[in-house]
Design a protein around this motif. Structure first.
Motif: not given
Length: 427
Positions: A46-50, A74-77, A98-99, A123-124
């Motif tokens: 149910r949860s994902l953190e990259f 989602l960390d910046a990439s 979304f970073f 959103i970033d």
């Protein structure tokens, strides 16, 4: 409410997924070694953190689906490209942070179509690939969206027309917005609404606003925000002068009586004054406040004394966070008043002014819940401010706030440094 500030450099902590205690890298390894077991696992995820370099594992999930996924960070990439993110855009998705990465209007269209129940979006830095028209089309179909954070790197996508679209979202409850709100922008949004609907109601459901504003722009917006509970405004220099500040505070008292958190940060380059009576009136009108923060290095509140401060704290017995970070003449008597009114619940306090802590010895001043204390300046009992006097002052702080985790003084004079060092030794 303590307001949240996120930037393009924000890094999410490496968090283990709560459902199965599996990290992103372990999940990718499972996809490689046991695809059948991997699919069983993701069906319940149910949860994902990259975080950090986790984005390198997008390739392991291509062709997969996460049907139960409700939360995605989602960390910046640069690897956060549109094709790589498709496995996560599922109907159950409600929160998406979304970073940074190369996403465009096409991605927003896919997000809208794949996750119609999306309630929260941050959103970033989309690498300047999102256009105003594309963002407006996304907003027009984002019927479930309740919380929106538009961060840095979105300059190309944000226009006056986008602001109008934001102001008319039917379910939007929280907006964090870096685009400057000007009086002209508010006037334009009202005129567009008047033409379209025959009335100029903006942000019908908004209860949290974090923004950068020209003072008169926010004054024009306040009559539309009567349901607001959290306001965090950074006010630009050009509109900050004494008369407009006092008018602004009176407008908040009139239109935002439901606020539980108020954070106002004024420009550091323009000198202005606030009438202390208006601060008292503000507190007496906003009786639900639990967080009050007014700051500005070049803001002066001349005449703010113990009587004014007592009226402020008496009006706000449930105040947990108080920051009055401006030029004033508050003294240790303010800490006495704080102790007598909301001292039992206060967790964070910053008060500029000058404090002779030795005058509090034996007074029984108690702030048992206080975790963070910042004072403007410390006044030693004698001009030289000896080490023994500093230790006594530190003990006053320790006895007054036994659960204090952080103690700081704005003035960097020798005595203040001695007191802080002594307090750390006691802690």
């Amino acid at each position: 409410m303590d307001s949240l500030q996120l930037t393009s450099n924000s890094k999410t902590p490496r968090v283990i997924m709560a459902e199965d205690n599996t990290s992103i890298s372990d999940l990718a390894l499972l996809a490689e070694r046991d695809p059948q077991q991997f699919q069983l696992r993701v069906e319940g995820t149910r949860s994902l953190e990259f975080a950090g370099d986790d984005s390198v594992h997008h390739v392991a999930f291509r062709g997969s689906k996460f049907p139960a996924l409700e939360r995605l960070v989602l960390d910046a990439s640069d690897q956060n490209d549109e094709d790589s993110l498709k496995p996560y855009l599922q109907p159950a998705l409600k929160e998406f942070s979304f970073f940074g990465g190369p996403i465009s209007d096409a991605f927003l269209k896919t997000l809208q179509e794949s996750s119609p129940g999306l309630e929260e979006l941050l959103i970033d830095n989309p690498r300047n690939l999102i256009s105003p028209d594309g963002f407006i089309r996304f907003l027009s179909g984002a019927n479930a969206l309740k919380r929106l954070s538009i961060m840095y790197g979105m300059d190309r996508a944000i226009t006056d027309d986008v602001f109008v679209a934001l102001s008319t979202l039917p379910n939007l409850q929280s907006l964090r917005f870096t685009y400057t709100v000007t009086p002209e922008l508010v006037s334009f949004a009202k005129s567009q609404q008047l033409k379209k609907c025959g009335e100029a109601q903006l942000f019908p459901c908004l209860n949290e606003l974090v923004c950068t504003v020209h003072l008169e722009g926010l004054c024009g917006l306040l009559p539309h925000l009567r349901q607001l509970s959290d306001l965090d405004a950074t006010i630009l220099s050009k509109d900050v002068h004494s008369s407009s500040l006092d008018t602004f505070l009176r407008d908040i008292s009139t239109y935002a009586s439901n606020l539980s958190a108020l954070k106002l940060q004024y420009s550091e380059t323009v000198h202005a004054s606030i009438d202390p009576a208006n601060l008292v009136h503000l507190a007496q009108a906003l009786t639900h406040l639990q967080h009050m923060e007014i700051s500005g290095d070049h803001i002066r509140v001349t005449g703010l004394g113990t009587d004014h401060f007592a009226k402020i704290t008496q009006a706000l017995p449930n105040l947990k966070v108080l920051r009055l970070a401006f030029q004033c003449s508050l003294s240790e008597a303010a800490l006495v008043e704080l102790s007598q009114t909301c001292g039992g619940v206060m967790t964070n306090c910053e008060l500029w002014g000058s404090y002779a802590l030795h005058n509090l010895e034996g007074t029984g001043v108690s702030l048992p819940a206080l975790q963070e204390l910042v004072l403007g300046k410390l006044v030693p009992p004698t001009p030289d401010g000896t080490n023994d006097q500093a230790v006594r002052a530190a003990r006053v702080v320790k006895e007054m706030a036994p659960n204090l985790e952080s103690f700081d003084v704005i003035s960097e004079d020798p005595f203040s440094t001695l007191v802080q060092t002594a307090w750390k030794g006691l802690a």
